[in-house]
Write a protein that holds these residues in place. Sequence first.
Motif, PDB file in Angstrom:
ATOM      1  N   UNK A 171       0.917  -1.013  -0.011  1.00 43.68           N
ATOM      2  CA  UNK A 171       0.097  -0.088  -0.055  1.00 43.68           C
ATOM      3  C   UNK A 171       0.783   1.208  -0.018  1.00 43.68           C
ATOM      4  N   UNK A 174       4.712   2.350  -5.334  1.00 41.28           N
ATOM      5  CA  UNK A 174       4.430   2.279  -6.888  1.00 41.28           C
ATOM      6  C   UNK A 174       5.910   2.040  -7.515  1.00 41.28           C
ATOM      7  N   UNK A 192      -2.752   7.754  -1.570  1.00 48.40           N
ATOM      8  CA  UNK A 192      -3.237   6.416  -1.054  1.00 48.40           C
ATOM      9  C   UNK A 192      -2.860   6.141   0.443  1.00 48.40           C
ATOM     10  N   UNK A 351      -8.981 -11.554 -13.347  1.00 47.39           N
ATOM     11  CA  UNK A 351      -9.244  -9.970 -13.658  1.00 47.39           C
ATOM     12  C   UNK A 351      -8.363  -9.065 -12.866  1.00 47.39           C
ATOM     13  N   UNK A 354      -9.041  -8.886  -8.792  1.00 45.94           N
ATOM     14  CA  UNK A 354     -10.190  -8.085  -8.172  1.00 45.94           C
ATOM     15  C   UNK A 354     -10.875  -9.020  -7.111  1.00 45.94           C
ATOM     16  N   UNK A 355     -11.145  -8.350  -6.106  1.00 46.35           N
ATOM     17  CA  UNK A 355     -11.718  -9.056  -4.952  1.00 46.35           C
ATOM     18  C   UNK A 355     -13.184  -9.533  -5.303  1.00 46.35           C
ATOM     19  N   UNK A 385     -17.551  -7.219   1.286  1.00 52.44           N
ATOM     20  CA  UNK A 385     -16.492  -6.451   0.404  1.00 52.44           C
ATOM     21  C   UNK A 385     -15.737  -5.550   1.368  1.00 52.44           C
ATOM     22  N   UNK A 387     -13.523  -6.456   3.975  1.00 54.49           N
ATOM     23  CA  UNK A 387     -12.191  -6.775   4.541  1.00 54.49           C
ATOM     24  C   UNK A 387     -11.514  -7.416   3.607  1.00 54.49           C
ATOM     25  N   UNK A 388     -10.147  -8.043   4.090  1.00 52.13           N
ATOM     26  CA  UNK A 388      -9.355  -8.655   3.389  1.00 52.13           C
ATOM     27  C   UNK A 388     -10.029  -9.835   2.603  1.00 52.13           C
TER      28      UNK A 388
ATOM     29  N   UNK B  99     -15.314  -2.620 -11.494  1.00 51.56           N
ATOM     30  CA  UNK B  99     -14.666  -4.008 -11.958  1.00 51.56           C
ATOM     31  C   UNK B  99     -14.546  -4.899 -10.569  1.00 51.56           C
ATOM     32  N   UNK B 100     -14.574  -4.198  -9.546  1.00 52.46           N
ATOM     33  CA  UNK B 100     -14.622  -4.907  -8.060  1.00 52.46           C
ATOM     34  C   UNK B 100     -15.449  -4.290  -7.051  1.00 52.46           C
ATOM     35  N   UNK B 101     -15.855  -5.122  -6.060  1.00 48.07           N
ATOM     36  CA  UNK B 101     -16.575  -4.542  -4.951  1.00 48.07           C
ATOM     37  C   UNK B 101     -15.807  -3.498  -4.099  1.00 48.07           C
ATOM     38  N   UNK B 125     -11.518   2.062  -4.423  1.00 48.07           N
ATOM     39  CA  UNK B 125     -10.552   1.388  -3.594  1.00 48.07           C
ATOM     40  C   UNK B 125     -11.229   0.198  -2.846  1.00 48.07           C
ATOM     41  N   UNK B 126     -10.603  -0.882  -2.989  1.00 50.65           N
ATOM     42  CA  UNK B 126     -11.055  -2.069  -2.079  1.00 50.65           C
ATOM     43  C   UNK B 126      -9.617  -2.662  -1.413  1.00 50.65           C
ATOM     44  N   UNK B 127      -9.573  -2.927  -0.063  1.00 46.34           N
ATOM     45  CA  UNK B 127      -8.551  -3.373   0.663  1.00 46.34           C
ATOM     46  C   UNK B 127      -7.486  -2.749   0.394  1.00 46.34           C
ATOM     47  N   UNK B 129      -6.287  -0.757  -1.844  1.00 46.56           N
ATOM     48  CA  UNK B 129      -5.769  -0.758  -3.092  1.00 46.56           C
ATOM     49  C   UNK B 129      -6.425   0.225  -3.941  1.00 46.56           C
ATOM     50  N   UNK B 130      -5.942   0.997  -4.641  1.00 50.31           N
ATOM     51  CA  UNK B 130      -6.987   1.754  -5.757  1.00 50.31           C
ATOM     52  C   UNK B 130      -7.048   0.898  -7.068  1.00 50.31           C
ATOM     53  N   UNK B 131      -8.312   1.383  -7.671  1.00 55.60           N
ATOM     54  CA  UNK B 131      -8.540   1.080  -9.006  1.00 55.60           C
ATOM     55  C   UNK B 131      -9.053   1.982  -9.815  1.00 55.60           C
ATOM     56  N   UNK B 132      -8.544   2.456 -11.208  1.00 53.03           N
ATOM     57  CA  UNK B 132      -8.959   3.575 -11.901  1.00 53.03           C
ATOM     58  C   UNK B 132     -10.022   3.248 -12.795  1.00 53.03           C
ATOM     59  N   UNK B 151     -20.202   2.570  -1.150  1.00 53.72           N
ATOM     60  CA  UNK B 151     -19.749   1.292  -1.383  1.00 53.72           C
ATOM     61  C   UNK B 151     -20.474   0.647  -2.427  1.00 53.72           C
ATOM     62  N   UNK B 154     -19.474  -5.035  -7.485  1.00 53.75           N
ATOM     63  CA  UNK B 154     -18.832  -5.144  -8.927  1.00 53.75           C
ATOM     64  C   UNK B 154     -20.019  -5.185 -10.038  1.00 53.75           C
TER      65      UNK B 154
END
Lengths: 509, 172
Positions: A171, A174, A192, A351, A354-355, A385, A387-388, B99-101, B125-127, B129-132, B151, B154
């Motif tokens: 986290x 980059x 971030x 994908x 993705x979670x 969605x 948590x980890x 693309x994700x929850x 953002x999930x967990x 981590x960023x997604x654009x 919130x 997907x």
Amino acid sequence: MRSGPITRLLIANRGEIAVRIARACRALGIVPVAVASEADDGALHTRVAAETVPIGPPPAAASYLRTDRIIGAARERRCEAIHPGYGFLAQSPEFAEEVERAGLIFVGPPAAAIRLMGDKMAARRAMAAAGVAVVPGFEGTGDEDDVLLRREADRIGYPVLVKAAGGGGGRGMRVVRAPEELGGAVESARREALKAFGDARLFLEKVIEEARHVEVQVLADARGGCLHLFERECSIQRRFQKIVEESPSPLLDARMREDMGQAAVAAARACDYVNAGTIEFLVGMDRRFFFLEMNTRIQVEHPVTEMVTGVDLVRAQIRIASGEALPVRQEDVRQDGHALECRVNAEDPARGFTPSAGGILLASFPSGAGIRVDAGVATGDVVSPYYDSLLAKIIVHARDRQGALERMQEALGKTAILGVETNLSFLRTILAHPVFRGGAATTSFVERDLSAWRPQAAGLPDDVLIAAALADTLRPAPVQAALSHGTGDEETDLFSPWGRLDGFRTGAT
Amino acid sequence: MLLHFRSGQVTRWVRVEAQAPGYRVVLEGRSFDVVVRRSDGPLLDLLVEGHPVEAIVVSDGERRIIKVGDRDPVTILRTEGARRATGPAGPADGRLTAAMDGQVVAVMTRQGDRVEAGATLVVLEAMKMEMRVVAPFPGRVRTISCAPGDVVERGRVLVDLEPEPSGETLPG
């Protein structure tokens, strides 16, 4: 640091690690008390605990990160100690201090050690001072402008990593391959980092090409004892998160193992460490190793060390926190056989990992000699969605690496988590891959060799269709309606022998 | 009993008839003798033409998930019969989805904005981590159906982008 007898312990976490800690408590005769957000009402970790305290709404910031509610819960339930697990508050020095201020025992290191190691820039300086090599890079005040960072990056040489001082686990991090990418990476990493850690300071590190990630487990007591429990190799990573870990590392020879063990103990001593911790190193192609960071907590991959050394790390953590000495002496610690761990995540590797979220219609795990499963979910549970994405860890132990690889392949084939996307098929591809099997995988392996991975288009084999048709013929009612939550202690290996399903069915009545 | 299952765009039918000591299963003209050795909750232990097939089958509405032996699970849908497959969204579909929850961290555009291909419209953002969510083509933002803090699941539509050729890339 506060210590003393522990009879009731509050677990400030969720998922598989909360389940793991609860089991360690039971083994020590300690009453485990769970906490749960609204999303985790009735979750597996609450079912294995003796008691559960609700601590708020689903977002972690409103529940698992609420120091006041967690400490309040511990006091209300007359716990003497709090175990933070990993993630959430585990590496918050303020939390460790608050716990002590409330007259409770923090099962973990002193706040000062967490603070030092949590500041990746200060940690680099402290390690260099202690004679431990750090990754070449630049750390200033952390708020340097792009012009200065660009000059330093030019000096270090591309590719460089932009890292957050408060970071970890990828986290606020980059990879920058060319000067023109630096500005955007810095901006995005700062945002971030600020959000994740409340600290926007950044530093630069050289990217060690084809690096191996090798870490050393340390254990220290409050009486000056400090030892290491050998290494774990965790080079199999996706987006900086480990997915397969093993011990011993196929890379190391006896000499290097000894050197890294000693460096790890020196690092732990340099920050007056107490309890379980991990020193992470990067090993370059020239086999030189560099301090990366220290994780001041129990780690997800701790079971591989437990499997080869026979030392129960979570129990050791609790005993050290209650004031006991180390359970073993350095000369008695052996690395016996070979252990592997695979992390089964609710994610879609095809994908971009993705979670995924949703209801688990069925969870069935392997069992048998040399197989251990640390699961955070069971049939009927819901993956939210918030948590980890870690669902369970499949851990195997065998006499040698080849045996462990075979055992893991078999164990993964017998693992079924149906209803959410998982990375199981991806893990099996890794296990079968010649680069991994040859012990030659580096931290670039997943990105380079498996980025185009897609699940095999199996089509629709006849036996699958026949099974589906027979199931619908034989069962008028949907199956999942007949299933209910288990405690995770039942026999959940649905495969063999077929006769061991009584526990599974008892839960349904 | 005649059953239909859909996998992707393909619908297949299966006929199951009781036939001592088990069943006769017909798959599009091909016939299999099947004996049920055990059926216990989600478990099915079959003999198909004398070969053992150990399967786990679970269902959720019309969804069926089947894992046979140590193979990867397969997801199919039970349908009422041959049904016309629903076509995928058109290539110029500007309904940009999550693309994700996750949680919406930032919305980088406003309704009516002209954006270039590749422009970041929403940050998820999930967990941690960023997604654009980026514009796949130049266009005008028709609607924004999310806000920072939301919130989202997907597949939820976040931005509706109307294709509009970029001034810079116009030919001639």
